[in-house]
Structures are given as structure tokens and as C-alpha cells.
Design a protein around this motif. Structure first.
Motif, PDB file in Angstrom:
ATOM      1  N   ALA A 172       0.849  -1.188   0.000  1.00 19.64           N
ATOM      2  CA  ALA A 172       0.000   0.000   0.000  1.00 19.64           C
ATOM      3  C   ALA A 172       0.886   1.239   0.000  1.00 19.64           C
ATOM      4  CB  ALA A 172      -0.917   0.004   1.216  1.00 19.64           C
ATOM      5  N   TYR A 173       0.504   2.227  -0.788  1.00 24.66           N
ATOM      6  CA  TYR A 173       1.284   3.457  -0.934  1.00 24.66           C
ATOM      7  C   TYR A 173       0.363   4.657  -0.783  1.00 24.66           C
ATOM      8  CZ  TYR A 173       3.415   7.336  -3.568  1.00 24.66           C
ATOM      9  OH  TYR A 173       3.877   8.570  -3.963  1.00 24.66           O
ATOM     10  N   SER A 174       0.745   5.579   0.096  1.00 23.62           N
ATOM     11  CA  SER A 174      -0.054   6.789   0.272  1.00 23.62           C
ATOM     12  C   SER A 174       0.797   8.020   0.013  1.00 23.62           C
ATOM     13  CB  SER A 174      -0.626   6.864   1.696  1.00 23.62           C
ATOM     14  OG  SER A 174       0.401   7.127   2.642  1.00 23.62           O
ATOM     15  N   THR A 175       0.196   8.992  -0.633  1.00 21.09           N
ATOM     16  CA  THR A 175       0.817  10.299  -0.800  1.00 21.09           C
ATOM     17  C   THR A 175      -0.289  11.332  -0.922  1.00 21.09           C
ATOM     18  OG1 THR A 175       2.453  11.586  -2.043  1.00 21.09           O
ATOM     19  CG2 THR A 175       1.010  10.149  -3.330  1.00 21.09           C
ATOM     20  N   ASN A 176      -0.172  12.402  -0.154  1.00 22.91           N
ATOM     21  CA  ASN A 176      -1.194  13.448  -0.121  1.00 22.91           C
ATOM     22  C   ASN A 176      -2.551  12.845   0.239  1.00 22.91           C
ATOM     23  OD1 ASN A 176       0.744  15.422  -0.847  1.00 22.91           O
ATOM     24  ND2 ASN A 176       0.533  14.839  -2.991  1.00 22.91           N
ATOM     25  N   SER A 177      -3.485  12.763  -0.705  1.00 21.05           N
ATOM     26  CA  SER A 177      -4.829  12.272  -0.395  1.00 21.05           C
ATOM     27  C   SER A 177      -5.149  10.937  -1.054  1.00 21.05           C
ATOM     28  CB  SER A 177      -5.870  13.312  -0.844  1.00 21.05           C
ATOM     29  OG  SER A 177      -5.785  13.519  -2.246  1.00 21.05           O
ATOM     30  N   THR A 178      -4.163  10.292  -1.642  1.00 23.70           N
ATOM     31  CA  THR A 178      -4.419   9.080  -2.424  1.00 23.70           C
ATOM     32  C   THR A 178      -3.690   7.876  -1.842  1.00 23.70           C
ATOM     33  OG1 THR A 178      -4.668  10.390  -4.442  1.00 23.70           O
ATOM     34  CG2 THR A 178      -4.269   8.032  -4.712  1.00 23.70           C
TER      35      THR A 178
ATOM     36  N   LEU B  14      -5.845   4.295   8.707  1.00 25.99           N
ATOM     37  CA  LEU B  14      -5.410   5.453   7.946  1.00 25.99           C
ATOM     38  C   LEU B  14      -5.367   6.660   8.857  1.00 25.99           C
ATOM     39  CD1 LEU B  14      -7.867   4.966   4.943  1.00 25.99           C
ATOM     40  CD2 LEU B  14      -5.654   3.863   5.287  1.00 25.99           C
ATOM     41  N   VAL B  15      -4.254   7.361   8.854  1.00 20.81           N
ATOM     42  CA  VAL B  15      -4.109   8.565   9.664  1.00 20.81           C
ATOM     43  C   VAL B  15      -4.222   9.764   8.747  1.00 20.81           C
ATOM     44  CG1 VAL B  15      -2.577   9.883  11.141  1.00 20.81           C
ATOM     45  CG2 VAL B  15      -2.679   7.402  11.356  1.00 20.81           C
ATOM     46  N   GLU B  16      -5.209  10.604   9.006  1.00 21.65           N
ATOM     47  CA  GLU B  16      -5.509  11.710   8.101  1.00 21.65           C
ATOM     48  C   GLU B  16      -5.278  13.044   8.783  1.00 21.65           C
ATOM     49  OE1 GLU B  16      -9.383  14.104   6.588  1.00 21.65           O
ATOM     50  OE2 GLU B  16      -9.637  12.032   7.174  1.00 21.65           O
ATOM     51  N   GLY B  17      -4.628  13.955   8.063  1.00 23.40           N
ATOM     52  CA  GLY B  17      -4.613  15.352   8.457  1.00 23.40           C
ATOM     53  C   GLY B  17      -3.608  15.725   9.513  1.00 23.40           C
ATOM     54  N   ASN B  18      -3.462  17.028   9.736  1.00 27.99           N
ATOM     55  CA  ASN B  18      -2.547  17.568  10.725  1.00 27.99           C
ATOM     56  C   ASN B  18      -3.283  18.275  11.849  1.00 27.99           C
ATOM     57  OD1 ASN B  18       0.050  16.859   9.691  1.00 27.99           O
ATOM     58  ND2 ASN B  18      -0.290  18.279   8.028  1.00 27.99           N
ATOM     59  N   SER B  19      -4.017  19.322  11.533  1.00 25.23           N
ATOM     60  CA  SER B  19      -4.665  20.106  12.572  1.00 25.23           C
ATOM     61  C   SER B  19      -6.013  19.532  12.982  1.00 25.23           C
ATOM     62  CB  SER B  19      -4.851  21.548  12.091  1.00 25.23           C
ATOM     63  OG  SER B  19      -5.591  21.577  10.888  1.00 25.23           O
ATOM     64  N   ALA B  20      -6.742  18.943  12.039  1.00 27.52           N
ATOM     65  CA  ALA B  20      -8.041  18.349  12.354  1.00 27.52           C
ATOM     66  C   ALA B  20      -7.987  16.880  11.962  1.00 27.52           C
ATOM     67  CB  ALA B  20      -9.154  19.065  11.598  1.00 27.52           C
ATOM     68  N   SER B  21      -7.279  16.099  12.738  1.00 30.02           N
ATOM     69  CA  SER B  21      -6.946  14.742  12.331  1.00 30.02           C
ATOM     70  C   SER B  21      -8.059  13.751  12.627  1.00 30.02           C
ATOM     71  CB  SER B  21      -5.677  14.286  13.045  1.00 30.02           C
ATOM     72  OG  SER B  21      -4.585  15.071  12.661  1.00 30.02           O
ATOM     73  N   LYS B  22      -8.081  12.687  11.830  1.00 25.91           N
ATOM     74  CA  LYS B  22      -8.982  11.573  12.043  1.00 25.91           C
ATOM     75  C   LYS B  22      -8.219  10.288  11.788  1.00 25.91           C
ATOM     76  CE  LYS B  22     -13.115  14.054  10.459  1.00 25.91           C
ATOM     77  NZ  LYS B  22     -14.215  14.063   9.460  1.00 25.91           N
TER      78      LYS B  22
ATOM     79  N   VAL C 262      -8.003   4.400  -3.278  1.00 25.05           N
ATOM     80  CA  VAL C 262      -8.981   5.100  -2.450  1.00 25.05           C
ATOM     81  C   VAL C 262      -8.433   6.480  -2.136  1.00 25.05           C
ATOM     82  CG1 VAL C 262      -9.988   3.034  -1.411  1.00 25.05           C
ATOM     83  CG2 VAL C 262      -8.009   4.108  -0.342  1.00 25.05           C
ATOM     84  N   GLN C 263      -9.325   7.393  -1.795  1.00 24.92           N
ATOM     85  CA  GLN C 263      -8.906   8.756  -1.494  1.00 24.92           C
ATOM     86  C   GLN C 263      -9.496   9.229  -0.177  1.00 24.92           C
ATOM     87  OE1 GLN C 263      -9.881  10.903  -5.214  1.00 24.92           O
ATOM     88  NE2 GLN C 263      -7.672  11.106  -5.504  1.00 24.92           N
ATOM     89  N   TYR C 264      -8.643   9.856   0.636  1.00 22.52           N
ATOM     90  CA  TYR C 264      -9.022  10.511   1.878  1.00 22.52           C
ATOM     91  C   TYR C 264      -8.281  11.840   1.918  1.00 22.52           C
ATOM     92  CZ  TYR C 264     -10.910   6.107   3.717  1.00 22.52           C
ATOM     93  OH  TYR C 264     -11.636   4.965   3.915  1.00 22.52           O
TER      94      TYR C 264
END
Length: 277
Positions: free
Chosen positions: A223-229, A263-271, A244-246
């Protein structure tokens, strides 16, 4: 909640993640927060395969290790010259801890609480990644312009591979049996870790310092993630299996038995998304 990295425990019962005030532990079953361990400016994480130890590398206070049952701190080591840690990993038998700093990696014997080896990486700048092989007999370190493979028993250099590793914080290199997968700019490369020869390579979207690759044990996909993909690739045929996109993915983790993806999303408003497979 500011959430940057996450990793599953080997028993899949809990998740460990880097948050603003330290390292946090959640129970997978219901998502309940168990504890937060203080670790200022933590950057990278490791959980031992015996699920006994948790370690974090920090930006300015060195490496910290905790007992994963009591959450008590059992080790804090700071090199006076290079307190910044960009990579950390446990040996498969959970007896040693290795962590990466400026131009070197340090192998620490947990039982004796003493340094076992120093691996002097002759590359450009920081050692941004350090990982034990699945068999535990080798260690791979990566700087900006090269990957070194070491004998984990005596600290001897076995191989140097001239390649750019783009991501930092242990997110751009992964072992797969006796091979190394390396994320280099806009290419995923597979190397034979014995000879340094390229086994395969294929194009992916452009990576950056926060991009991430991961793959589960004994399962042939990456699995490879970069930016939102996030893209999934077959490690044998090198064909894309899915996408998939987040918004703004910072890190991905796959549970050992491939029952969950995290999946770890975001910096300031993370989910954090926990997805059952």
C-alpha cells in the motif's frame, strides 16, 4: 486531535499513535483510549513483536521506550551530539532496539541496557529510516542518497545501494522476505537485499517526505499513500489492485493478520479510520 503516525500491535488488540502531547494507545475492539505517554515532539514509532515494548523517536529528546503493559518508561537515551531520531525499530525477537540519527544508527541491547553496535552510514545527512529484516539477521538504513544493509550480529556493512529514499520517519522502506521495497521520488523499486540489484520497479504518483509505504507479512501486496491518495499494488505482477482517497493521509498501517487497515488523516483536524477487511 493531532495525529501523525500509527502502528498496530502484533496481537491486533491495540493501536499506538503519535499525538500532539505524546504517544497514545487505543483499544482496537471499541476505539477506547487507554493511555497517553509523554513524548515531546515524537516523530516515529515501533512496537515489539512480543507486544512487550513501545518505542518512539523524538525531535530533540532522543529515543524513549515504555513497557507496553504498564506504560512505564524503561529507557530514555539521548545522544548529546544528535538528539533527533528519524527512525526506530525492534529486532524480530524483541531483544534489541535500533534507532537512526545523524549519519548513523545505534543498536541497543534491551536486556543489558547497553549499546551493542554503531552503524556509521556513509551517505548524505540524516539516516531517515532503519529497519530489521524479517529474519532479524540484517538491518537496513537509509539516508537521502543511499541504503546500507548491515549484519545485525556484528554490525558489519554488507551492501550499499545508491538510491534516493524520499519519505522520512521510517515510512519509505520496507522488507519483504529477502527483498527491499523503496519509495524513490515517483517510482516504487524492489531490490534484492543480497546483491543490490533491481528486481522490479514501476511508476507511482510523486512522493514527498510524508508519503508512506507498508505491506503485511506473508501477503503479496503493498500500500502506498501520498497526499490524499492510497494505492494498492500486487508485489508479484506490479499491477495496481485499487485506489482510495481521503483528505491528506499522513500514514497507513495494516494489521498483522490483514483484518484491519488504519489510515491517519490530516494535521490540525486529524482523524483515524479503522477499516475492516
Amino acid at each position: 486531535m493531532w495525529l501523525k503516525r500509527a502502528i498496530f500491535a502484533a496481537n491486533e488488540e491495540y493501536l499506538v499513535g503519535i499525538v500532539l502531547d505524546g504517544v497514545r494507545v487505543w483499544r482496537v475492539e471499541d476505539g477506547k483510549q487507554i493511555t497517553t505517554m509523554v513524548a515531546e515532539s515524537a516523530r516515529c514509532l515501533a512496537v515489539s513483536q512480543c507486544d512487550k515494548w513501545i518505542a518512539a523517536g523524538t525531535d530533540n529528546i532522543g529515543v524513549i521506550m515504555w513497557d507496553a503493559k504498564t506504560y512505564e518508561q524503561v529507557l530514555r537515551y539521548k545522544d548529546s551530539d544528535t538528539p533527533n531520531i528519524l527512525g526506530v525499530d525492534f529486532s524480530p525477537d524483541s531483544t534489541r532496539l535500533v534507532f537512526a540519527t545523524w549519519l548513523k544508527a545505534t543498536v541497543w541491547d534491551i536486556a543489558t541496557c547497553k549499546q551493542a553496535h554503531t552503524l556509521h552510514h556513509h551517505g548524505h545527512g540524516w539516516v531517515k529510516t532503519v529497519q530489521y529484516s524479517p529474519q532479524g539477521d540484517r538491518i537496513a538504513t537509509a539516508s537521502h542518497d543511499s541504503v546500507h544493509v548491515w549484519d545485525s550480529n556484528n554490525g558489519g556493512l554488507l551492501l550499499e545501494i545508491p538510491v534516493t529514499v524520499t519519505p522520512e520517519f521510517n515510512q519509505g522502506l520496507r522488507w519483504f522476505n529477502t527483498h527491499l521495497f523503496i519509495l524513490s521520488k515517483s517510482t516504487l523499486k524492489q531490490f534484492d537485499a543480497s546483491t543490490g540489484s533491481v528486481v522490479a520497479q514501476w511508476p507511482v504518483s510523486e512522493s514527498n517526505s510524508l508519503s508512506c509505504i507498508t505491506l503485511p507479512k506473508n501477503v503479496e501486496f503493498i500500500a502506498y499513500s501520498t497526499n490524499s491518495t492510497i494505492t494498492f499494488w500486487d508485489t508479484s505482477t506490479h499491477t495496481q489492485l485499487g485506489l482510495v482517497q481521503y483528505p491528506e493521509v499522513n500514514s497507513i498501517a495494516i494489521s498483522p493478520a490483514v483484518r484491519f487497515s488504519q489510515l491517519v488523516e490530516g494535521n490540525s483536524a486529524s482523524k483515524a479510520y479503522l477499516i475492516s477487511s
